[in-house]
Design a protein around this motif. Structure first.
Motif, mmCIF file in Angstrom:
data_model
loop_
_atom_site.group_PDB
_atom_site.id
_atom_site.type_symbol
_atom_site.label_atom_id
_atom_site.label_comp_id
_atom_site.label_asym_id
_atom_site.label_seq_id
_atom_site.Cartn_x
_atom_site.Cartn_y
_atom_site.Cartn_z
ATOM 1 N N ARG A 340 0.826 -1.212 0.000
ATOM 2 C CA ARG A 340 0.000 0.000 0.000
ATOM 3 C C ARG A 340 0.852 1.251 0.000
ATOM 4 N NH1 ARG A 340 -4.339 -1.170 4.666
ATOM 5 N NH2 ARG A 340 -5.559 -2.742 3.561
ATOM 6 N N GLN A 341 1.895 1.232 0.830
ATOM 7 C CA GLN A 341 2.775 2.406 0.897
ATOM 8 C C GLN A 341 3.370 2.704 -0.471
ATOM 9 O OE1 GLN A 341 5.737 1.464 3.784
ATOM 10 N NE2 GLN A 341 4.440 1.966 5.530
ATOM 11 N N GLN A 343 2.214 1.763 -3.437
ATOM 12 C CA GLN A 343 1.178 2.214 -4.363
ATOM 13 C C GLN A 343 0.948 3.710 -4.196
ATOM 14 O OE1 GLN A 343 -1.695 -0.430 -2.821
ATOM 15 N NE2 GLN A 343 -1.463 -1.949 -4.440
ATOM 16 N N PHE A 344 0.803 4.101 -2.930
ATOM 17 C CA PHE A 344 0.504 5.505 -2.668
ATOM 18 C C PHE A 344 1.661 6.397 -3.075
ATOM 19 C CE2 PHE A 344 -2.685 8.124 -0.832
ATOM 20 C CZ PHE A 344 -2.020 9.285 -0.478
ATOM 21 N N GLU A 345 2.870 5.960 -2.769
ATOM 22 C CA GLU A 345 4.024 6.799 -3.106
ATOM 23 C C GLU A 345 4.199 6.906 -4.617
ATOM 24 O OE1 GLU A 345 7.607 6.049 -0.929
ATOM 25 O OE2 GLU A 345 8.707 7.601 -2.034
ATOM 26 N N ASP A 348 1.556 9.314 -5.857
ATOM 27 C CA ASP A 348 1.922 10.689 -5.501
ATOM 28 C C ASP A 348 3.041 11.217 -6.383
ATOM 29 O OD1 ASP A 348 1.644 11.477 -1.916
ATOM 30 O OD2 ASP A 348 0.218 11.575 -3.584
ATOM 31 N N TYR A 385 -2.368 3.988 -9.895
ATOM 32 C CA TYR A 385 -1.831 3.595 -8.594
ATOM 33 C C TYR A 385 -2.720 4.017 -7.437
ATOM 34 C CZ TYR A 385 2.390 1.549 -10.469
ATOM 35 O OH TYR A 385 3.268 0.730 -11.136
ATOM 36 N N TYR A 386 -3.383 5.170 -7.553
ATOM 37 C CA TYR A 386 -4.331 5.540 -6.505
ATOM 38 C C TYR A 386 -5.454 4.507 -6.447
ATOM 39 C CZ TYR A 386 -2.354 10.205 -5.595
ATOM 40 O OH TYR A 386 -1.533 11.253 -5.232
ATOM 41 N N PHE A 389 -4.323 1.405 -4.788
ATOM 42 C CA PHE A 389 -4.294 1.629 -3.341
ATOM 43 C C PHE A 389 -5.696 1.493 -2.763
ATOM 44 C CE2 PHE A 389 -3.114 3.204 0.701
ATOM 45 C CZ PHE A 389 -4.104 4.097 1.097
ATOM 46 N N PRO A 411 -5.177 8.943 3.812
ATOM 47 C CA PRO A 411 -4.667 8.545 2.489
ATOM 48 C C PRO A 411 -5.774 8.170 1.516
ATOM 49 C CG PRO A 411 -3.540 7.317 4.222
ATOM 50 C CD PRO A 411 -4.545 8.173 4.898
ATOM 51 N N ALA A 412 -6.796 7.456 1.997
ATOM 52 C CA ALA A 412 -7.878 7.053 1.096
ATOM 53 C C ALA A 412 -8.601 8.283 0.555
ATOM 54 C CB ALA A 412 -8.857 6.141 1.825
ATOM 55 N N ALA A 415 -6.463 10.069 -1.884
ATOM 56 C CA ALA A 415 -6.448 9.327 -3.151
ATOM 57 C C ALA A 415 -7.677 9.690 -3.980
ATOM 58 C CB ALA A 415 -6.396 7.828 -2.884
#
Lengths: 491, 273
Positions: A340-341, A343-345, A348, A385-386, A389, A411-412, A415
């Motif tokens: 998850r980390q 994906q989020f990074e 971003d 990627y968002y 996530f 984060p959600a 996103a």
């Protein structure tokens, strides 16, 4: 004070301190230990000679200890006093005092007692991390430099038994890599602290603040620094020189421009390579990924100092290149959190790159098709990627949770918000496609607004985004109507 | 290389938690030979075999391993060389594993007697201070509609935790391998104190992670089913240990707790909470 009659201050109080601590009476323990500490200081002031060791009272005349041995034991008892006090303060949550006593204990280990170089080095490196949380970069750097110097002693000591096993060698390499990781955190924290002091309210480098801080730097006296430094200085004079030499390789003051930032960055990057040598992906997945995440963070913070947008973009591209391959190889079943980390990074970073391309494009007279393609592709990758996530938050039946857990809430929401914005940024000349994008955008903004209505406690996590979302929910339908009207004569 | 036809089934963990002497090992092992007094481990085997014996058109492979974690060192209890320490590694595809851990593999029928041999294995010497993990892996192979064999793998971890009574207050989070006696008095535990200062802050020094939670991480939370058996004795105090907190954090709300109160030699009462 009569030497012969006095028991070394340490012993009795130390033991009483331990006794009371084991009974759970930490405050009582503290009293005894602090009195031991005071006694030592008083004794040393009034009478330089070491007192008799308690065992000596039971020894024959010829067996009594030499002054040197007495002194050694006396000092060792005091070191223990300080060490026990460190634990007491830690239990009483007097963290700063605890750290101070830990530091002094380490200092005394170098001066008086024996120590294992590897262990000492690791402890010093760990202590440096504590100083980072307090933004005490000078102390942190000193601990790390000392750790490097003392650690190198380990390699030099010839082992009595020749069978220094494979395991021992392995351990040494691992410890070295762990110290390298502490250095990485140092460089990263220093750079991030610098960014914080330089950024304006939209996260860009504020040139006024920059000049201000630069001017301030010239004025600030070293006197205060020297005082602090003296308090924490490790070791004897020969050690001092080696430690100083290591310290000079990296700054401990906040960098204020790109050149200075880059120097710190390069030191950090070197330690990344060192750490990755041991913590390889296959074998140490979690550790390896954390190191690469730090490397990515180093690039991210360096980009802040870079003025040129194209070069900034290239730095973010480096981040993608190091994170994406790792992400692809990871089995999310076993590495859910890390997955998850990443994906989020990744999302971003693509988002950041897209924004930069748009800014670059805005400076041109007209957007060329190449730039448009680039912007769209980056936007779509960010969305991808968002979405990944957000998908990872679904339960085994693929249903999106009604209520989001605290740790994933922001984060959600971010996103969702970013996806909404990204659909708004996609460039197309096809009216129908444009309408679709606006519709998607609207859906995501609406989700945010609806969620916050249903769960008012979520509002404080995403205030700014919520405000903007509400605006868009108001504006978009009108815009869509207008667009529909424009298109319909031709349908 | 993994076979593309391998899918992971469910993972499960049963943890026995409680102070020394309250019946954890009895719960997990029991008396293997006596059907009335069998513990969770032999019962699990029996359950697995019963299920297997009732299946059709499926092939099973059952694999079992038995290890101990003592003072953050991992030992293979089935190995001939008990002094060898094993390492915890991670593979990007398959997650956490123990390098060189031996397992005995048996096609269904003969496992029973082997398992009993395990039961009589010299129980880890430090049972009150170490964690013992008995892991059963079941692979089921079945021909799919496409004519190819499909394999599903499930894992059951049966964990007998170390005594939960609190470590001496002055010691810090764990014991270091070097000086086993009087840890709190020895300067070699200074590292524990320093780590505690950094714990919970944003900068993370990673080498203090607990081996137990790392090993069980894919069996706690998420798709895994977790069952905790808490044993109590008459003199139980509720003292938190770091392990308890770690486990509680990992398990969150997903664990069902089965309380076993040992009231005396002959009585057991069960409450589900």
């Amino acid at each position: 004070m009569n030497t012969a009659l006095m028991l070394p201050p340490g012993t009795t109080e130390n033991n009483l301190g331990i006794l009371w601590s084991e009974r759970g009476e930490i405050k009582t323990a503290q009293t005894y230990l602090e009195s031991a500490e005071a006694l030592y200081n008083q004794y040393m002031k009034e009478n330089g000679n070491p007192p008799l060791d308690p065992n000596e009272h039971f020894m024959a005349e010829e067996e009594t200890l030499a002054d040197q041995e007495r002194s050694k034991r006396f000092e060792k008892a005091y070191t223990h006093t300080l060490y026990y006090l460190a634990q007491v303060y830690q239990h009483l949550e007097m963290i700063e005092k605890a750290a101070q006593y830990c530091h002094t204990t380490l200092k005394r280990q170098l001066e008086y007692s024996g120590y294992y170089p590897v262990e000492w080095a690791l402890n010093a490196a760990t202590l440096s991390q504590y100083y980072l949380t307090k933004q005490c970069f000078m102390e942190s750097r000193h601990c790390l430099a000392a750790a490097n110097v003392i650690f190198s002693q380990a390699g030099q000591v010839p082992s009595a038994e020749d069978n220094e096993t494979e395991q021992d060698q392995q351990d040494l390499r691992q410890r070295k890599a762990e110290i390298a990781r502490c250095w990485i955190k140092y460089c990263l924290t220093l750079l991030q602290s610098a960014r914080k002091s330089l950024e304006d309210n939209i996260g860009e480098l504020d040139p006024d603040r920059q000049s201000e801080l630069k001017a301030q730097r010239k004025k600030e006296e070293d006197e205060k620094e020297k005082g602090r430094k003296k308090a924490v200085l490790f070791g004897t004079s020969d050690l001092c020189d080696s430690i100083l030499a290591t310290e000079e390789k990296v700054s401990c003051i906040c960098p204020l421009d790109f050149q200075e930032a880059r120097e710190v960055f390069l030191v950090g990057q070197n330690y990344v390579h060192e750490a990755k040598e041991f913590f390889q992906f296959d074998g140490y997945v979690t550790d390896h990924i954390e190191i690469v995440q730090d490397h990515s963070a180093l690039f991210k913070v360096l980009a802040f100092f870079e003025e040129d947008y194209e070069r900034r973009c290239k730095m973010h591209k480096r981040r993608i290149d190091m994170l994406e391959p790792m992400y692809v190889d990871l089995n999310p079943q076993f590495y859910l959190l890390i997955s998850r980390q990443l994906q989020f990074e990744l999302a971003d970073t693509y988002y950041e790159m897209m924004d930069l391309k748009v800014a670059i494009g805005n400076r041109l007279e007209e957007l060329d098709s190449h730039t448009i393609k680039k912007i769209n592709s980056l936007a779509q990758l960010a969305v991808k990627y968002y979405e990944l996530f957000l998908d990872s938050l679904r339960n085994p039946d693929k249903i999106f949770p009604e209520k989001l857990e605290d740790d994933v809430l922001r984060p959600a929401m971010v996103a969702k918000f970013h996806i909404a914005r990204l659909y708004g940024k996609l460039i197309t000349s096809d009216g129908k496609k444009q309408l679709e994008n606006m519709q998607s955008s609207l859906e995501y903004y609406t989700f945010l607004v609806d969620y916050c209505e249903k769960h008012p406690e979520a509002v404080q996590a995403i205030e700014t985004e919520l405000e903007l979302s509400k605006e868009m929910v108001g504006l978009l339908p009108t815009r869509m109507e207008r667009l529909k009207a424009k298109l319909s004569p031709f349908s | 290389m993994r076979s593309p036809r391998r899918r992971t089934g469910f993972n499960g963990t049963i943890l026995a938690y409680g102070q020394t002497g309250t019946g954890k090992t009895y719960t997990m092992q029991g008396a293997w030979a006596d059907p009335e007094k069998r513990g969770v481990i032999p019962s699990s085997f029996e359950h697995v075999f019963t299920h297997i014996s009732r299946s059709h058109n499926q092939q099973y492979l059952v694999r079992a391993s038995y290890l101990e974690i003592y003072q953050e060192e991992i030992r293979d209890l089935l190995a001939k060389d008990q002094s060898k320490k094993l390492e915890l590694k991670e593979n990007p595809e398959t997650g956490v594993y123990i390098k060189d851990l031996s397992s005995f593999v048996e096609h269904v029928m003969n496992l029973g007697s082997q398992a009993r041999a395990v039961g009589s294995t010299n129980m880890n010497e430090h049972s009150s201070r170490s964690h013992a993990i008995f892991a059963i892996t079941v692979e089921c192979s079945q021909a799919g509609p496409d004519g190819e064999d499909h394999i599903r793998v499930g894992k059951l971890n049966l964990v007998d935790l170390a005594g939960s009574e609190r470590q001496s207050k002055m010691g810090g989070p764990g014991e270091r391998p070097k000086e086993a006696s009087k840890i709190n008095l020895s300067l070699s535990a200074l590292g524990n104190v320093i780590s505690a200062l950094v714990d919970g802050k944003s900068t993370h020094v990673p080498y203090r992670d607990s081996k137990l939670t790392r090993l069980l991480q894919d069996s706690l939370g998420g798709n895994a089913k977790t069952l905790m058996v808490a044993t109590l004795g008459p003199a139980s105090h509720s003292r938190d240990s770091k392990l308890t907190r770690l486990l509680q954090d990992s398990l969150g709300g997903n664990a069902k707790t089965l309380m076993v109160a040992t009231l005396g030699p002959a009585s057991h009462s069960y409450e589900e909470s």
